[in-house]
Write a protein that holds these residues in place. Structure first.
Motif, PDB file in Angstrom:
ATOM      1  N   LYS A   1       0.232   8.603  -8.969  1.00 51.78           N
ATOM      2  CA  LYS A   1      -0.069   7.309  -9.577  1.00 51.78           C
ATOM      3  C   LYS A   1       1.070   6.355  -9.247  1.00 51.78           C
ATOM      4  O   LYS A   1       2.159   6.844  -8.940  1.00 51.78           O
ATOM      5  CB  LYS A   1      -0.286   7.411 -11.091  1.00 51.78           C
TER       6      LYS A   1
ATOM      7  N   LEU B   1      11.480   0.063 -10.065  1.00 52.82           N
ATOM      8  CA  LEU B   1      10.713  -0.392 -11.233  1.00 52.82           C
ATOM      9  C   LEU B   1      11.196  -1.747 -11.739  1.00 52.82           C
ATOM     10  O   LEU B   1      10.448  -2.479 -12.383  1.00 52.82           O
ATOM     11  CB  LEU B   1      10.796   0.639 -12.369  1.00 52.82           C
TER      12      LEU B   1
ATOM     13  N   TYR C   1       9.167  -0.933 -22.960  1.00 50.12           N
ATOM     14  CA  TYR C   1      10.468  -0.384 -22.578  1.00 50.12           C
ATOM     15  C   TYR C   1      11.584  -1.287 -23.102  1.00 50.12           C
ATOM     16  O   TYR C   1      12.680  -1.293 -22.581  1.00 50.12           O
ATOM     17  CB  TYR C   1      10.567  -0.220 -21.058  1.00 50.12           C
TER      18      TYR C   1
ATOM     19  N   TRP D   1      12.720  15.067 -20.274  1.00 53.19           N
ATOM     20  CA  TRP D   1      11.627  14.995 -19.311  1.00 53.19           C
ATOM     21  C   TRP D   1      10.664  16.190 -19.411  1.00 53.19           C
ATOM     22  O   TRP D   1       9.636  16.226 -18.734  1.00 53.19           O
ATOM     23  CB  TRP D   1      12.187  14.921 -17.887  1.00 53.19           C
TER      24      TRP D   1
ATOM     25  N   ILE E   1       6.873  15.741 -19.605  1.00 57.02           N
ATOM     26  CA  ILE E   1       6.270  15.320 -18.337  1.00 57.02           C
ATOM     27  C   ILE E   1       6.285  16.493 -17.359  1.00 57.02           C
ATOM     28  O   ILE E   1       5.296  16.763 -16.662  1.00 57.02           O
ATOM     29  CB  ILE E   1       7.035  14.104 -17.766  1.00 57.02           C
TER      30      ILE E   1
HETATM   31  O1  89Y Z   1       7.226   6.231 -13.382  1.00 54.92           O
HETATM   32  C1  89Y Z   1       6.964   6.567 -14.718  1.00 54.92           C
HETATM   33  C2  89Y Z   1       6.003   7.631 -14.993  1.00 54.92           C
HETATM   34  O2  89Y Z   1       5.006   7.831 -14.357  1.00 54.92           O
HETATM   35  O3  89Y Z   1       6.378   8.318 -16.113  1.00 54.92           O
HETATM   36  C3  89Y Z   1       7.573   7.801 -16.663  1.00 54.92           C
HETATM   37  C4  89Y Z   1       8.182   7.015 -15.517  1.00 54.92           C
HETATM   38  O4  89Y Z   1       9.022   7.869 -14.774  1.00 54.92           O
HETATM   39  C5  89Y Z   1       9.000   5.801 -15.942  1.00 54.92           C
HETATM   40  O5  89Y Z   1       8.218   4.899 -16.632  1.00 54.92           O
END
Ligand code: 89Y
Ligand code: NAD
Length: 343
Positions: free
Chosen positions: A96, A166, A230, A286, A289
């Motif tokens: 993504k 970003l 953020y 992290w 994720i």
């Molecule tokens: O790029 C983003 C994602 O997909 O998850 C968290 C991140 O790394 C920063 O917003």
């Protein structure tokens, strides 16, 4: 069982997680890697012991010898690389945000359909254990029919040091992070009929918006709010938790900070700790994720083997991507946007 052989393109910040996860996935192994940056190629190749290394994706496809490709580059190269995979009839996973525009995303889905190859978007947030736990509770009928929801990601975490790009784009939080939150909203409450969005930029050091509030009308009748930021400085930093509130005809679900899942219904109140595991290669914060990266890649390995459609196929992701486009359109115009008109 012979392992599926994969090739990974893009050896940057996030790909390291994908490489670790591939080591843990049953039934798949990475046999080749590619990055146009020689230092990053060498670092990942050495860390994971991959001998076949390429600076050029076209050359890697020409040499072949792999059953799927995992595209872990940033969005600018996604369309060209997915089309390259389609031209070589190699099943593809794409990170993504899937594409730069919805029309690119549609072209990518069409190219893979014409080539008869599976295409999955690495839309991993719905695979996070706490989100799976919410889905499971709904499927079990814990709160009856949901009629209202809130999907909230509010943080002050510094994402710019690891991902400096970003801070540089005209678009930031909806395209980068809100895309996950919108996908979770679809995953939990179903497809969306229309939305209204408002955005703000609070951090003066970045170019794009870092706050967004989005009101969704789901096709099944529920209303939800997706709110992402953020620019939110809290006492205890929640990154990268998505908090969920759901009201249903028979009860309520609250997924709150600290991975606390509370379900209230006629049977009473149950509270469960739905914290993600800390995989051997993962690191806090992290790990939520990182576990979802393993889960989505394991899912891919299983679906590629049995020929089934993945949960976040390219076709499915068009419906999430349309919400991203619609949110920017609505924030610019101030008006609601009908999703059907975009698809
Ligand atoms: O790029 C983003 C994602 O997909 O998850 C968290 C991140 O790394 C920063 O917003
Ligand atoms: P990055 O810039 O650190 O790494 C990208 C790498 O791809 C770079 O090393 C670059 O040299 C290489 N590259 C770019 N185009 C290429 C091409 N055509 N051929 C070969 N190599 C090429 O980026 P990143 O932070 O790792 O992010 C990559 C993607 O992962 C982004 O789309 C980002 O949104 C996404 N991401 C997803 C999650 C998630 O949870 N799903 C989390 C973070 C980042």
């Amino acid at each position: 069982m012979q392992k599926l052989r994969g090739a990974l393109i893009g050896c940057g910040f996030f790909a390291v997680n994908q490489m670790h996860a591939w080591n843990d996935v049953e039934g798949a192994v990475i046999v080749a890697i590619c990055d146009r940056d020689p230092e990053r190629l060498a670092a990942v190749g050495d860390q994971f012991g991959i001998a076949r290394r390429y600076a050029d994706a076209a050359q890697m496809f020409a040499d072949g010898g792999f059953d799927f490709v995992d595209i872990a580059t940033t969005v600018q190269s996604h369309r060209a690389l997915v089309e390259l995979a389609a031209a070589h009839k190699v099943p593809a996973i794409c990170q993504k945000p899937f594409a730069r525009t919805l029309s690119d995303a549609k072209a990518m889905v069409a190219a893979c359909r014409t080539a008869s190859i599976p295409l999955m978007v690495h839309e991993n947030f719905r695979w996070q254990p706490p989100i799976q736990a919410v889905r499971k509770a709904l499927d079990a009928g814990a709160i009856g029919e949901p009629f209202w929801g809130r999907f909230s990601f509010r943080s002050g975490f510094d994402v710019f040091s690891g991902q400096p790009y970003l801070a540089e784009g005209e678009r930031f939080i909806i395209e980068d992070l809100g895309i996950h939150t919108l996908d979770i909203a679809r995953y939990i409450l179903g497809d969306v009929k229309s939305l209204t969005a408002r955005t703000l930029r609070v951090n003066p050091k970045i170019k794009g918006e870092d706050v967004a509030t989005i009101l969704l009308d789901h096709e099944a009748g529920a209303t939800s709010i997706v709110d992402v930021s953020y620019a939110t400085k809290l006492g205890t930093e929640p990154f990268p938790e998505t908090l969920v509130e759901l009201d249903g005809t028979e009860g309520t679900i609250r997924l709150s900070q600290g991975y606390r899942l509370e379900i209230n219904n006629a049977a009473g109140t149950t509270v469960t700790d739905v914290s993600p595991k800390l995989l051997s290669w993962a690191s806090r914060p992290w790990h939520n994720i990182q576990e979802s990266v393993f889960a989505i890649q394991q899912h891919w390995s299983e679906r590629l083997r049995d020929g089934g459609e993945t949960s976040t196929s390219g076709a499915d992701n068009l419906k999430t991507f349309a919400l991203v486009e619609a949110a920017y359109e609505s924030a610019a115009s101030g008006s609601p946007v009908e999703i059907g008109a975009l698809l």
